[in-house]
Design an enzyme around this catalytic site. Structure first.
Site, PDB file in Angstrom:
ATOM      1  N   HIS A 101       0.847  -1.209   0.000  1.00 31.06           N
ATOM      2  CA  HIS A 101       0.000   0.000   0.000  1.00 31.06           C
ATOM      3  C   HIS A 101       0.872   1.244   0.000  1.00 31.06           C
ATOM      4  O   HIS A 101       1.928   1.273   0.652  1.00 31.06           O
ATOM      5  CB  HIS A 101      -1.003   0.004   1.152  1.00 31.06           C
ATOM      6  CG  HIS A 101      -0.404   0.104   2.523  1.00 31.06           C
ATOM      7  ND1 HIS A 101      -0.039   1.300   3.094  1.00 31.06           N
ATOM      8  CD2 HIS A 101      -0.128  -0.856   3.444  1.00 31.06           C
ATOM      9  CE1 HIS A 101       0.438   1.074   4.316  1.00 31.06           C
ATOM     10  NE2 HIS A 101       0.402  -0.223   4.561  1.00 31.06           N
ATOM     11  N   ASP A 103      -0.339   4.390   0.755  1.00 29.09           N
ATOM     12  CA  ASP A 103      -0.777   5.398   1.730  1.00 29.09           C
ATOM     13  C   ASP A 103      -0.039   5.230   3.053  1.00 29.09           C
ATOM     14  O   ASP A 103       0.325   4.125   3.445  1.00 29.09           O
ATOM     15  CB  ASP A 103      -2.304   5.346   1.937  1.00 29.09           C
ATOM     16  CG  ASP A 103      -2.811   3.965   2.289  1.00 29.09           C
ATOM     17  OD1 ASP A 103      -2.454   2.990   1.578  1.00 29.09           O
ATOM     18  OD2 ASP A 103      -3.536   3.830   3.287  1.00 29.09           O
ATOM     19  N   ASP A 134       6.302   1.309   7.005  1.00 33.36           N
ATOM     20  CA  ASP A 134       4.881   1.001   6.723  1.00 33.36           C
ATOM     21  C   ASP A 134       4.389   1.869   5.582  1.00 33.36           C
ATOM     22  O   ASP A 134       3.779   2.895   5.823  1.00 33.36           O
ATOM     23  CB  ASP A 134       4.083   1.217   8.004  1.00 33.36           C
ATOM     24  CG  ASP A 134       2.622   0.829   7.868  1.00 33.36           C
ATOM     25  OD1 ASP A 134       2.267   0.169   6.876  1.00 33.36           O
ATOM     26  OD2 ASP A 134       1.846   1.193   8.757  1.00 33.36           O
ATOM     27  N   GLU A 168      -5.169   1.507   2.201  1.00 32.92           N
ATOM     28  CA  GLU A 168      -5.030   0.405   3.165  1.00 32.92           C
ATOM     29  C   GLU A 168      -5.302   0.897   4.575  1.00 32.92           C
ATOM     30  O   GLU A 168      -5.989   0.245   5.362  1.00 32.92           O
ATOM     31  CB  GLU A 168      -3.627  -0.212   3.073  1.00 32.92           C
ATOM     32  CG  GLU A 168      -3.478  -1.555   3.809  1.00 32.92           C
ATOM     33  CD  GLU A 168      -3.076  -1.426   5.281  1.00 32.92           C
ATOM     34  OE1 GLU A 168      -3.187  -2.415   6.018  1.00 32.92           O
ATOM     35  OE2 GLU A 168      -2.651  -0.329   5.708  1.00 32.92           O
ATOM     36  N   GLU A 169      -4.778   2.080   4.893  1.00 34.23           N
ATOM     37  CA  GLU A 169      -4.944   2.607   6.251  1.00 34.23           C
ATOM     38  C   GLU A 169      -6.392   2.998   6.536  1.00 34.23           C
ATOM     39  O   GLU A 169      -6.745   3.317   7.665  1.00 34.23           O
ATOM     40  CB  GLU A 169      -4.004   3.803   6.487  1.00 34.23           C
ATOM     41  CG  GLU A 169      -2.511   3.506   6.334  1.00 34.23           C
ATOM     42  CD  GLU A 169      -1.909   2.663   7.469  1.00 34.23           C
ATOM     43  OE1 GLU A 169      -2.654   2.312   8.401  1.00 34.23           O
ATOM     44  OE2 GLU A 169      -0.712   2.332   7.395  1.00 34.23           O
ATOM     45  N   GLU A 192       4.439  -6.106   4.483  1.00 36.80           N
ATOM     46  CA  GLU A 192       4.269  -5.197   5.631  1.00 36.80           C
ATOM     47  C   GLU A 192       5.429  -5.456   6.585  1.00 36.80           C
ATOM     48  O   GLU A 192       6.088  -6.503   6.513  1.00 36.80           O
ATOM     49  CB  GLU A 192       2.928  -5.497   6.335  1.00 36.80           C
ATOM     50  CG  GLU A 192       1.688  -5.083   5.551  1.00 36.80           C
ATOM     51  CD  GLU A 192       1.174  -3.685   5.931  1.00 36.80           C
ATOM     52  OE1 GLU A 192       1.908  -2.919   6.601  1.00 36.80           O
ATOM     53  OE2 GLU A 192       0.048  -3.353   5.532  1.00 36.80           O
ATOM     54  N   HIS A 392       3.709   3.975  12.247  1.00 34.92           N
ATOM     55  CA  HIS A 392       2.751   4.909  12.873  1.00 34.92           C
ATOM     56  C   HIS A 392       3.428   5.671  14.016  1.00 34.92           C
ATOM     57  O   HIS A 392       2.764   6.125  14.935  1.00 34.92           O
ATOM     58  CB  HIS A 392       1.517   4.182  13.425  1.00 34.92           C
ATOM     59  CG  HIS A 392       0.678   3.527  12.380  1.00 34.92           C
ATOM     60  ND1 HIS A 392      -0.697   3.472  12.466  1.00 34.92           N
ATOM     61  CD2 HIS A 392       0.984   2.922  11.207  1.00 34.92           C
ATOM     62  CE1 HIS A 392      -1.168   2.832  11.405  1.00 34.92           C
ATOM     63  NE2 HIS A 392      -0.159   2.492  10.634  1.00 34.92           N
TER      64      HIS A 392
END
Lengths: 423, 423
Positions: A101, A103, A134, A168-169, A192, A392
């Protein structure tokens, strides 16, 4: 290792600088939800160098909304394209989807970062920046593996499908749209940040919003109101109790190293409108983990009942119950059999590169793997460089060596899974 | 009562409907900070009917900023005019300032109001709406009193100065600017909602902002971060302890009926940026009450030290102390001697109208009285219709009868304080 495998690995080693350059370009293009365009352009620029069919398209929100698994906070995908690139195999081999992903989550407080989150600074063998782990590092590893095979003149029997997806998020609408567009394969790999472990099960998760009510009053006579902020503390404590209760139940040895297998995270709190008024409303938003074997609706009911029991603790909640909403994103949990060919093939490649046995774990977060499996019936394994603990997070980084190692493992896995065409 | 007083009171009775109409017009014009223009236009329209010199002007932020008592969250007063109207006395009497603020606090959640906060609905002898008690009801009473004297053909010996000021809810910059513009008098009356009690002392107050720090992480591995939301709970508890400690010290009998004489109110909480991230920052804003005899700087130090001692409870705060800022508004405390002429004159008028002895109390909130006294050396008493318990509250209202009663009391007070000119 056979000659060809060595050749591929050497090519990857030799192209380390190019890989780091690509990663930095990806990080420099901030790609929070709705702003993925420029980062996807970097992906596209790279893919144009390969001999692949490239499909750039904006997912149809109308089509997505009809699907039971669809979740997203957004109203459309204008300027948020998905990119899918396919290399047709010569036939006879198993096909693979390599999914990453594009994003990233917001950077939080920029002032708390040691270096600017979008400057992609390289330091002590690491590249720092939002999305490094990520999962722009993982995506770079995929592109490196694909390029290595191509540079070494290798033709695979099975189809190879690379996907750089949005959203995805937000819960996987980007990946869902690839399934609806017809992209399927015999297996899928999502790099991931697993810290090079094989995550054969993935925790699902759901987002919730809780409205806590109070009664406003002048701050100078605050005793005449009821503070929604004070009541929120009771709600947060209740959620902590629920988290404890839900986690003592989990006995799966794959979660052995995970302090809280299915956490309830409180992500945001917002309430009150004036310093000298009593707050009459607080909104709390968070994420509830779902164990691989749990039914999402059962989990919802458990949380709902837990919050309802607040009224036993404080009469206020009897007449002013909190409002609970499951909103925005959810990620379906996913589980793969330990003996699935995907696991065995990846384990073998891991061992060839590292001379160690791969560790298998259950992931502490949801991925698009749940979507690929539940919506597309595509068995999916999650394996990549980078660490959850920095995802994150401020000062997110990726170790360059881990990125190269994963690229080598993925290359060898592709040679095994899709098989090499011998001319 | 002498004939003239009866005449004035009767006129007020007879003009009840007009007064209610004026009040409704004032409420209908939402006048939160920065949006006072239309409500001031209603005031101006009314004043144009009187024989008064009217001064409409935008306070000069440059001039205000040079004054040590200035506080405000705003950068200018464009379209936020003050209005001052003066009726020159015939000479020989004491002058009076009648001061009301036109700004109101935000309405909070409109859905929690029984009727729309700006529809000014009349029901069971009350008018409902934001600002009804704080303090458009009081301002209406002032205008009614002034109109009554004029309608009854009364000339006063002392000057009468009516002020409709902005920015009281921001800390009194509007009233400060009237002082800087030269408006002074022998006394002042502010009809804030005292429920017809005489507030001869007023609590001061200050606004604070606290930044609580955490360490962000992915919500799925929240144990790898430190939640600023969890740490905020400790901060809120510490503030509650400080409030307790500060209030047990207060022995002034005027605060006898006040459950918490100088409350610490937490008005807003905002933190975190993503449901599935651990929040790395929470901002808490609130209001700290200051007792009439307290030095503001001592209070600041006490709060600062209280928050510093959090590190004894939790090591996190040792290395990540909270940041405390005193920002935005403060209101200076104010105290008038019980035997001041202002008190005696108002008490006498109160008794004439109600046949009861006036109750004296200390106000649980700051007013512009502190500013008039400290910046302008103008002795100030606070007395008006409406109740604190509905100010800054949903379903704020004012009782029409209380508004009329206060208008009568204020009229008689003006006749006594400024003295009547006998032709």
């Amino acid at each position: 290792m056979i000659n060809l495998e060595e050749k591929v690995c050497r090519w990857i080693e030799d192209n380390k600088d190019n890989a780091v350059r690509l990663l930095k370009k990806l990080i420099a293009e901030k790609s929070t939800i709705g702003e993925e365009f420029n980062a996807q352009a970097v992906i596209l620029e790279k893919l144009r160098q390969f001999q692949m069919e490239v499909d750039v398209y904006e997912p149809s929100i109308i089509q997505l909304k009809q699907h039971p698994y669809f979740v997203s906070g957004r109203e459309n995908f204008a300027e948020s394209p998905n990119i899918v690139a396919r290399k047709h195999g010569s036939g006879g081999g198993k096909s693979i989807i390599l999914n990453g992903h594009i994003d990233v989550v917001p950077e939080g407080s920029i002032g708390k970062w040691s270096t600017h989150p979008y400057l992609a600074v390289e330091k002590n063998g690491k590249v720092y920046g939002r999305g490094a782990s990520d999962m722009k590092g993982g995506t770079t590893a995929l592109l490196l593996a694909i390029e290595a095979l191509e540079a070494c003149g290798i033709t695979l029997k099975g189809d190879l499908i690379f996907q750089s997806v949005t959203d995805e998020e937000n819960g996987g609408a980007g990946t869902l749209s690839t399934v609806l567009r017809g992209y399927k394969a015999d297996g899928a790999l999502i790099p991931e940040p697993t810290n090079l472990k094989l995550f054969i099960k993935q925790q699902g998760s759901m987002w919730f919003r809780i409205i806590v009510k109070g009664l406003s009053a002048h701050g100078g006579t605050r005793y005449e109101g009821v503070s929604a902020i004070e009541k929120s503390i009771l709600v947060l404590n209740a959620l902590k109790e629920l988290e404890k209760k839900r986690n003592v139940r989990i006995k799966d040895p794959l979660y052995h190293n995970t302090p809280i297998p299915v956490p309830i995270n409180i992500g945001t709190i917002n309430g009150g409108s004036w310093p000298s008024s009593v707050a009459d409303l607080v909104q709390v938003e968070g994420r509830c983990g779902v164990a691989p074997d749990e039914d999402m609706n059962h989990v919802k009911l458990e949380i709902e009942n837990g919050l309802k029991s607040l009224e036993k603790q404080d009469e206020w909640f009897k007449f002013h119950p909190v409002e609970l909403e499951w909103y925005g994103a959810h990620w379906l949990p996913n589980a793969l059999d330990e003996n699935h060919d995907l696991v065995r093939s990846l384990e073998a490649s891991f061992e060839k590169i590292t001379n160690h046995t791969a560790k298998k774990e259950a992931s502490p977060w949801g991925t698009d793997g749940g979507m690929l499996f539940h919506a597309g019936s595509i068995p999916t394994i999650v394996f990549g460089p980078g660490e959850t603990k920095v995802a994150h997070h401020t000062d997110e980084y990726i170790e360059i060596e881990a990125m190269l190692t994963s690229a080598k493992i993925i290359s060898l896995f592709l040679l095994d899974w899709c098989e090499i065409e011998n001319d």
